[in-house]
Design an enzyme around this catalytic site. Structure first.
Site, short mmCIF file in Angstrom:
data_model
loop_
_atom_site.label_atom_id
_atom_site.label_comp_id
_atom_site.label_asym_id
_atom_site.label_seq_id
_atom_site.Cartn_x
_atom_site.Cartn_y
_atom_site.Cartn_z
N HIS A 141 0.98 -1.18 -0.07
CA HIS A 141 0.14 0.06 -0.12
C HIS A 141 0.90 1.25 -0.07
CE1 HIS A 141 0.69 -0.42 4.51
NE2 HIS A 141 0.74 0.63 4.41
N ASP A 171 -0.13 -7.69 0.49
CA ASP A 171 0.37 -6.38 0.74
C ASP A 171 1.70 -6.01 0.61
OD1 ASP A 171 -0.20 -3.55 0.94
OD2 ASP A 171 -0.27 -3.85 3.38
N SER A 244 5.10 1.88 7.64
CA SER A 244 4.57 0.84 6.81
C SER A 244 5.90 0.53 5.77
CB SER A 244 3.25 1.36 5.91
OG SER A 244 2.41 1.29 6.93
#
Length: 505
Positions: A141, A171, A244
């Site tokens: 993402h 992901d 992330s």
């Protein structure tokens, strides 16, 4: 007696005065002693010091060797995405009550969407280098939909990056920059992680580059609703937006996961962090590097949790496993003899305690592998050997919960408080079902309390197939009262077990 009282009071006052004078005198003496101590002829005050190194009373982990050695392998990732925005000539959205009011006053040809505008959206994330020639792993993402990706190293050198591959289900993304002799982070084995072990996260939370945080493993193989194929590592390592894609290190300095998401009500860290296991990540990364399509294991079943009430209805000793609500025709599970109502308790010799554990196990199985599936069939333990195949690409999701109706014989099941009708060819073709009865009316009673609604299809009751209204009424008539009974219903193209408790006849 009257004269003694004033005298005693006076004596007390006198004693107080004497005590004050004595205290003042003592203070004066003390001041004199301190003054003498400060005089040149007074001996110096001796303070004992110990300059020898002291051992720490509590042994805590020291993370500096990990950062010194592998910190340079962590990178910052910035991406730019172009978003198209349609300007509305009407100042109100179409669902607004004022939309139609302004609609009548707009000039002809200006009632629809206005001209397009392009807006650039920038996002920040983290990643880590896995090979000296410039391959970098990050969360999917972070770069999904990006038009421009820039990777910045700890020495502040920036490189444009090329997206090699991206998996939405896992992901995970693999990037490539044009550089050589880069520092790398060694990879560990996420299957060796234990709850309570120390972890270290490195990334750029809120854009603060090269931030280090620490914590411990809170849980393993944690399923999340929107990522059914990822067996997450749950920890209390503080991570925030910008972390992330960054690495999660163990105490050996090995990457055991990539930081992916948090559970939050505020947008910031609240004590629950989730990372993708590195073993899951690298399975995808190898396919990216080899330019192979990513395949997921496929069993062909719909499953649900076993609640305590459902366990009682299925006559199970404890509420564990994944209850099979439906089996796809021709699927690996169907060919192996697995049926609705069976409970999967082991998969490939690994225990299945709840429904969330099964999808990652199946999805991570290489298609073409034979696995042993342990089930409970009517409470009896059995083992089925299943040949796992690849997840079909054309699997479509059915969102409609409405069942088309057509004239058919209607029957009443008074003990459940419902009216049902037999299946018609239209229903069978539309929903791909071949047995059951359609609920056409629900009154007060056991069915309503179980959540049964018109349009649902009852396929089983007490783990016995239902083919007609008369058969359903006959089975229900022989069931005990005030005991939980499993009832398999279908809504749209999804099947689920519910529990119904029948009244006395």
């Amino acid at each position: 007696m009257a004269n003694n009282r004033p005298n005693s009071i006076f004596k007390r006052r006198k004693m107080i005065v004497i005590a004050v004078i004595t205290a003042c005198f003592g203070f004066a003496l003390g001041a004199t002693e301190w003054a003498q101590a400060d005089s040149p002829t007074a001996p110096a005050l001796s303070i004992s010091t110990n300059t020898a190194p002291q051992q720490a009373l509590v042994a805590l982990p020291d993370f500096t060797p990990i950062i010194d050695r592998y910190g340079p392998a962590v990178v910052n990732i910035s991406s730019t995405t172009n978003k198209v925005i349609h300007q509305q000539n009407n100042p109100f959205p179409p669902n607004s009550p004022f939309y139609q009011f302004f609609h009548h006053f707009m000039p002809p040809g200006q009632n629809g969407p206005g001209p397009q505008q392009h807006e650039k959206i920038q996002s920040l994330g983290s990643g880590f280098i896995i090979s000296p020639d410039g391959y970098i792993v990050t969360a999917g993402h972070v770069v999904r939909g990006a038009n421009h990706i820039v990777v910045t190293l700890t020495n502040h050198h920036a490189y444009p990056a090329k997206l090699i591959g991206l998996s939405v289900r896992y992901d995970t993304a693999l990037l490539k920059i044009d550089a050589k002799n880069l520092p790398t982070a060694p990879l560990g084995n996420s299957d060796d992680l234990k709850v309570g072990q120390w972890l270290l996260a490195v990334g750029a939370p809120f854009g603060f580059y090269n931030t280090v945080t620490q914590g411990v493993v809170s849980a393993m193989n944690r399923p999340l609703p929107d990522d059914e194929y990822i067996p997450f590592i749950q920890s209390d390592v503080p991570i925030n937006p910008g972390n992330s894609g960054g690495p999660l290190f163990n105490m050996k300095g090995q990457v055991v996961g990539i930081n992916d998401q948090i559970y939050t009500n505020s947008g910031g860290y609240m004590g629950l962090s989730f990372s993708i296991p590195i073993n899951t990540v690298m399975r995808v990364v190898q396919d990216f590097k080899n330019h192979k399509a990513i395949q997921f294991g496929y069993l062909g079943v719909e499953v649900q949790d076993v609640t305590p009430q459902m366990a009682q209805a299925l006559r199970l000793k404890e509420p564990v496993g994944a209850l099979i609500a439906s089996v796809m025709p021709g699927s690996p599970a169907a060919k192996a003899g697995i049926r609705p109502g069976d409970v999967i308790v082991t998969y490939n010799n690994n225990p299945v305690y709840n429904v969330g554990q099964l999808p990652p196990m199946v999805g991570n199985t290489v298609p073409g592998t034979r696995v042993k599936v342990g089930i409970l069939h009517r409470g009896t333990a059995e083992t089925k050997e299943v040949l796992v195949t690849a997840l079909p690409k054309n699997m479509a999701e059915q969102t409609s919960s409405q069942v088309p109706t057509s004239p058919a014989k209607v029957g009443k099941v008074s003990r459940m408080g419902i009216h049902v009708q037999s299946l018609t060819p239209i229903i069978e073709k539309r929903l791909d079902v071949h047995h059951g009865v359609v609920v056409v009316g629900v009154g007060e009673g056991a069915a309503a309390e179980a959540g049964i609604m018109p349009g649902m299809i009852i396929q089983q009751i007490d783990q016995r197939d239902v083919n007609s209204p008369a058969e359903l009424e006959r089975i229900v008539a022989g069931l005990p009262a005030n005991q939980p009974i499993p009832l398999l219903v279908r809504q749209g193209k999804a099947s689920v077990y519910v529990v119904v408790t029948l009244p006395k006849k």
